[in-house]
Design a protein around this motif. Structure first.
Motif, PDB file in Angstrom:
ATOM      1  N   LEU A  45      63.855  -9.943  14.838  1.00 36.23           N
ATOM      2  CA  LEU A  45      64.950  -9.396  14.000  1.00 36.23           C
ATOM      3  C   LEU A  45      64.789  -7.751  13.974  1.00 36.23           C
ATOM      4  O   LEU A  45      63.811  -7.426  14.556  1.00 36.23           O
ATOM      5  CB  LEU A  45      64.710  -9.797  12.343  1.00 36.23           C
ATOM      6  N   GLU A  46      65.825  -6.981  13.531  1.00 35.08           N
ATOM      7  CA  GLU A  46      65.721  -5.714  13.887  1.00 35.08           C
ATOM      8  C   GLU A  46      66.389  -4.680  12.737  1.00 35.08           C
ATOM      9  O   GLU A  46      66.966  -5.630  11.743  1.00 35.08           O
ATOM     10  CB  GLU A  46      66.563  -5.399  15.082  1.00 35.08           C
ATOM     11  N   GLY A  47      66.546  -3.639  12.549  1.00 35.98           N
ATOM     12  CA  GLY A  47      67.132  -2.876  11.596  1.00 35.98           C
ATOM     13  C   GLY A  47      66.103  -2.923  10.387  1.00 35.98           C
ATOM     14  O   GLY A  47      64.923  -3.166  10.252  1.00 35.98           O
ATOM     15  N   SER A  48      66.754  -2.304   9.185  1.00 33.58           N
ATOM     16  CA  SER A  48      65.882  -1.855   8.033  1.00 33.58           C
ATOM     17  C   SER A  48      66.003  -3.321   7.151  1.00 33.58           C
ATOM     18  O   SER A  48      67.137  -3.960   6.957  1.00 33.58           O
ATOM     19  CB  SER A  48      66.510  -0.611   7.309  1.00 33.58           C
ATOM     20  N   ILE A  49      64.833  -3.361   6.478  1.00 36.67           N
ATOM     21  CA  ILE A  49      64.630  -4.302   5.365  1.00 36.67           C
ATOM     22  C   ILE A  49      65.195  -3.878   4.150  1.00 36.67           C
ATOM     23  O   ILE A  49      65.192  -2.861   3.717  1.00 36.67           O
ATOM     24  CB  ILE A  49      63.249  -4.521   5.137  1.00 36.67           C
TER      25      ILE A  49
ATOM     26  N   SER B 107      55.530 -11.162   5.226  1.00 31.98           N
ATOM     27  CA  SER B 107      56.646 -11.717   5.129  1.00 31.98           C
ATOM     28  C   SER B 107      57.704 -11.356   6.156  1.00 31.98           C
ATOM     29  O   SER B 107      58.686 -11.942   6.556  1.00 31.98           O
ATOM     30  CB  SER B 107      57.637 -11.642   3.841  1.00 31.98           C
ATOM     31  N   PHE B 108      57.312 -10.217   6.931  1.00 32.95           N
ATOM     32  CA  PHE B 108      58.153  -9.514   7.815  1.00 32.95           C
ATOM     33  C   PHE B 108      57.380  -9.411   9.153  1.00 32.95           C
ATOM     34  O   PHE B 108      58.246  -8.890  10.396  1.00 32.95           O
ATOM     35  CB  PHE B 108      58.802  -8.229   7.485  1.00 32.95           C
ATOM     36  N   ASP B 109      56.238  -9.484   9.306  1.00 34.32           N
ATOM     37  CA  ASP B 109      55.498  -9.044  10.564  1.00 34.32           C
ATOM     38  C   ASP B 109      55.826  -9.720  11.653  1.00 34.32           C
ATOM     39  O   ASP B 109      56.607 -10.941  11.565  1.00 34.32           O
ATOM     40  CB  ASP B 109      53.900  -9.445  10.348  1.00 34.32           C
ATOM     41  N   GLY B 110      55.609  -9.329  12.767  1.00 39.15           N
ATOM     42  CA  GLY B 110      55.947  -9.956  14.265  1.00 39.15           C
ATOM     43  C   GLY B 110      57.445  -9.660  14.435  1.00 39.15           C
ATOM     44  O   GLY B 110      57.915 -10.429  15.484  1.00 39.15           O
ATOM     45  N   ASN B 111      58.120  -8.873  13.863  1.00 40.18           N
ATOM     46  CA  ASN B 111      59.442  -8.488  14.293  1.00 40.18           C
ATOM     47  C   ASN B 111      59.287  -6.846  14.836  1.00 40.18           C
ATOM     48  O   ASN B 111      59.326  -5.997  13.746  1.00 40.18           O
ATOM     49  CB  ASN B 111      60.285  -8.556  13.222  1.00 40.18           C
ATOM     50  N   PRO B 112      59.129  -6.436  16.084  1.00 37.31           N
ATOM     51  CA  PRO B 112      58.823  -4.968  16.468  1.00 37.31           C
ATOM     52  C   PRO B 112      60.010  -4.017  15.908  1.00 37.31           C
ATOM     53  O   PRO B 112      59.652  -3.021  15.704  1.00 37.31           O
ATOM     54  CB  PRO B 112      58.567  -5.187  17.992  1.00 37.31           C
ATOM     55  N   ARG B 113      61.313  -4.658  15.889  1.00 40.25           N
ATOM     56  CA  ARG B 113      62.289  -3.586  15.952  1.00 40.25           C
ATOM     57  C   ARG B 113      62.773  -3.733  14.204  1.00 40.25           C
ATOM     58  O   ARG B 113      63.836  -3.081  13.758  1.00 40.25           O
ATOM     59  CB  ARG B 113      63.567  -4.078  16.450  1.00 40.25           C
ATOM     60  N   LEU B 114      61.890  -4.371  13.348  1.00 40.99           N
ATOM     61  CA  LEU B 114      62.273  -4.389  12.126  1.00 40.99           C
ATOM     62  C   LEU B 114      61.598  -3.314  11.104  1.00 40.99           C
ATOM     63  O   LEU B 114      60.285  -2.959  11.698  1.00 40.99           O
ATOM     64  CB  LEU B 114      61.628  -5.570  11.236  1.00 40.99           C
ATOM     65  N   CYS B 115      62.011  -2.624  10.301  1.00 36.87           N
ATOM     66  CA  CYS B 115      61.265  -1.468   9.730  1.00 36.87           C
ATOM     67  C   CYS B 115      61.643  -1.453   8.061  1.00 36.87           C
ATOM     68  O   CYS B 115      62.447  -2.019   7.637  1.00 36.87           O
ATOM     69  CB  CYS B 115      62.040   0.002  10.154  1.00 36.87           C
ATOM     70  N   GLY B 116      60.667  -0.891   7.375  1.00 37.67           N
ATOM     71  CA  GLY B 116      60.733  -0.956   6.097  1.00 37.67           C
ATOM     72  C   GLY B 116      59.669  -0.380   5.595  1.00 37.67           C
ATOM     73  O   GLY B 116      58.366  -0.134   6.123  1.00 37.67           O
ATOM     74  N   PRO B 117      59.448  -0.112   4.187  1.00 31.49           N
ATOM     75  CA  PRO B 117      58.291   0.611   3.373  1.00 31.49           C
ATOM     76  C   PRO B 117      57.074  -0.350   3.336  1.00 31.49           C
ATOM     77  O   PRO B 117      55.945   0.351   3.409  1.00 31.49           O
ATOM     78  CB  PRO B 117      58.854   1.140   2.105  1.00 31.49           C
ATOM     79  N   MET B 118      57.228  -1.344   3.510  1.00 28.90           N
ATOM     80  CA  MET B 118      55.992  -2.316   3.368  1.00 28.90           C
ATOM     81  C   MET B 118      55.676  -2.646   4.730  1.00 28.90           C
ATOM     82  O   MET B 118      54.465  -3.466   4.876  1.00 28.90           O
ATOM     83  CB  MET B 118      56.549  -3.763   2.932  1.00 28.90           C
TER      84      MET B 118
ATOM     85  N   GLN C 150      55.992   0.387  10.562  1.00 30.71           N
ATOM     86  CA  GLN C 150      56.999   1.158  11.199  1.00 30.71           C
ATOM     87  C   GLN C 150      57.919   1.295  10.273  1.00 30.71           C
ATOM     88  O   GLN C 150      58.753   0.532   9.631  1.00 30.71           O
ATOM     89  CB  GLN C 150      57.879   0.277  12.454  1.00 30.71           C
ATOM     90  N   HIS C 151      58.154   2.588   9.603  1.00 27.70           N
ATOM     91  CA  HIS C 151      59.247   3.001   8.822  1.00 27.70           C
ATOM     92  C   HIS C 151      60.505   3.246   9.402  1.00 27.70           C
ATOM     93  O   HIS C 151      60.285   3.616  10.662  1.00 27.70           O
ATOM     94  CB  HIS C 151      58.772   4.403   8.026  1.00 27.70           C
ATOM     95  N   CYS C 152      61.477   3.153   8.725  1.00 28.11           N
ATOM     96  CA  CYS C 152      62.770   3.359   9.495  1.00 28.11           C
ATOM     97  C   CYS C 152      62.991   4.564  10.185  1.00 28.11           C
ATOM     98  O   CYS C 152      63.610   4.526  11.139  1.00 28.11           O
ATOM     99  CB  CYS C 152      63.830   2.879   8.348  1.00 28.11           C
TER     100      CYS C 152
END
Length: 485
Positions: free
Chosen positions: A407-411, A424-435, A438-440
């Motif tokens: 997955l990619e983009g912002s949460i 809940s979101f780990d293991g998605n290198p292109r996913l970003c979010g405050p938790m 990688q921040h967006c």
């Protein structure tokens, strides 16, 4: 003479009255023998000695003819063996000794009783094998609950053949071995519940289970079953709960269109395979039409068992704990394809687990229609694209996992999804979010740099290729001109 006759009549009436208010001596002594043979009676004998008659004893219910009809001694910290003397209670309808510390074997006198309708000895420490019963007549037993004990060995076929009135059997959480028993499918026409999970049953799933036409619940999860799921099981039109989770099953699934009453569908942790796109870097299309998963109608395990005392008809209700949860679990298998968009039709679904498969494509926006959803696990697949912001509308969601995908983009962080941690979101290198680490803002810069580097590399490659090509052409012309000269 008339006075003598009258006096004799009064004595007779008084004696009959005293008999009507007291227990039969044999049954009273049988109950006392049961209590005396326990190593820990939970204070039964003391409490019983304070009352002369059985019908006043704690946990004991008597019928109008002074016979014991119900022994309910659950959760009394009873220890020791179950006395065979309980078999002397010839009018006993219900025996409940569950949630104690009883040990030893199951007295065959209870299984072969010609009065017991409900027998519950679950959550004890009973052990050994169930003995073979050689009975020429059917026993009235309808509900047998021996779950959460230490029983071993095979289910004796002759014992089951004598239980032609069976409605429900719960033998889960023991150490039974051998193949799944099927005798009751032919001997007990009203049989509807079979719970055998957490045992050591092996071999394949017998097609004979398809003969249990009244079956509503079939749970044989956490065993050692192998092979495929026989087609005959998909003819059980009344089936509401189906679970074969954590076995060694393989192959694809057959036509499920007849299972219109299905509420729980749990085949997780097997080796099942197949595609699940809408059109079939097979099961689901029929599962999407399950009417019970589209409505809020509750499917509960409640049995109205007709029980008749000697004089007065009675009705005994035996309620098994809880109701069927509306669940789809296909996790830890080998399913491929995309998540069907039609899954949004199953608005009554409480839990959806498609984790650890090989699913691809995006997370369908239609999942936001599952407004009752409490658990959503899509982890361990090859899902791509962004997380739909509409999932924030799932206000009852308490477990959410999309880790280890592409997955990619912002949460989306404006609603329910913001309450979940990084796991809940780990293991998605292109996913970003405050938790996430990688921040967006930073990850977008990384993506821009990666794109620029890739573009520069392409330009450099083009320049180098053109240079070498031009030099090669020039060289060929020089060599060719010399040859021609």
């Amino acid at each position: 003479m008339p006075l003598l006759v009258l006096g004799a009549s009064l004595v007779t009436l008084l004696s009959m009255g005293s008999l009507a208010s007291s227990c039969i001596d044999l049954e009273r002594s049988s109950l006392l023998k049961f209590a005396s043979e326990l190593s820990q009676d939970g204070g039964l004998i003391i409490s019983w000695e304070n009352a002369t008659d059985c019908y006043k004893w704690e946990g004991i219910t008597c019928s109008a003819d002074r016979t014991v009809s119900d022994v309910s001694l659950a959760s009394r910290s009873l220890q020791g063996f179950i006395s065979a003397s309980l078999g002397n209670l010839t009018s006993l309808l219900c025996l409940n000794l569950s949630h104690n510390l009883l040990s030893g074997g199951m007295p065959p006198e209870l299984l072969s009783s010609h009065s017991i309708v409900v027998l519950d000895v679950s959550f004890n420490q009973l052990s050994g094998c169930l003995q073979q019963l050689q009975s020429s007549s059917l026993v009235p037993l309808q509900v047998l609950n021996i779950s959460s004990n230490l029983f071993t060995g095979w289910f004796p076929s002759t014992t089951l053949e004598a239980m032609g009135n069976l409605v429900a059997v719960n033998a889960s959480n023991n150490s039974f071995t051998g193949q799944i028993p099927t005798t009751f499918c032919s001997s007990a026409p009203s049989f509807s519940v079979l719970e055998l999970s957490y045992n050591q049953f092996n071999g394949s799933i017998p097609p004979e289970l398809g003969n249990c036409s009244k079956l509503t619940s079939l749970n044989v999860g956490h065993n050692n079953l192998s092979g495929t799921i026989p087609n005959e099981l998909f003819n059980l039109t009344l089936l509401e709960h189906l679970s074969f989770t954590s076995n060694q099953l393989e192959g694809s699934l057959s036509d499920m269109s007849k299972l219109t009453n299905l509420v729980t569908f749990d085949l997780g942790a097997n080796g099942l395979c197949g595609n699940i796109p809408d059109s079939i870097g097979e099961i689901p299309s029929e599962l999407m039409e399950m009417s019970m998963l589209k409505t809020d109608k509750v499917a509960s395990m409640v049995f109205e068992l007709p029980v008749y005392a000697l004089y007065t008809p009675q009705s005994l209700e035996y309620r098994m704990p809880g109701t069927f949860p509306k669940v789809i679990n296909l996790g830890i298998n080998n399913f491929t394809g995309v998540i069907p968009k039609k899954i949004g039709q199953l608005k009554a679904l409480l839990s959806l687990n498609l984790s650890s498969n090989r699913l691809s494509g995006g997370i369908p926006q239609s999942l936001c229609n599952l407004i009752n959803l409490q658990v959503l696990d899509l982890s361990g697949n090859h899902l791509t694209g962004e997380i739909p912001s509409e999932l924030n509308n799932l206000h009852y969601l308490s477990q959410f996992n999309v880790s280890n995908n592409d997955l990619e983009g912002s949460i989306p962080i404006s609603g329910q999804l913001s309450t979940f941690t990084s796991s809940s979101f780990d293991g998605n290198p292109r996913l970003c979010g405050p938790m996430l680490p990688q921040h967006c803002g930073s990850i977008e810069a990384v993506f821009t740099t990666e794109v620029r580097i890739q573009t520069d590399e392409k330009v450099i490659f083009a320049i180098v290729f053109s240079t070498f090509f031009s030099v090669g052409v020039l060289y060929d012309r020089i060599v060719l001109s010399r040859f021609l000269c």
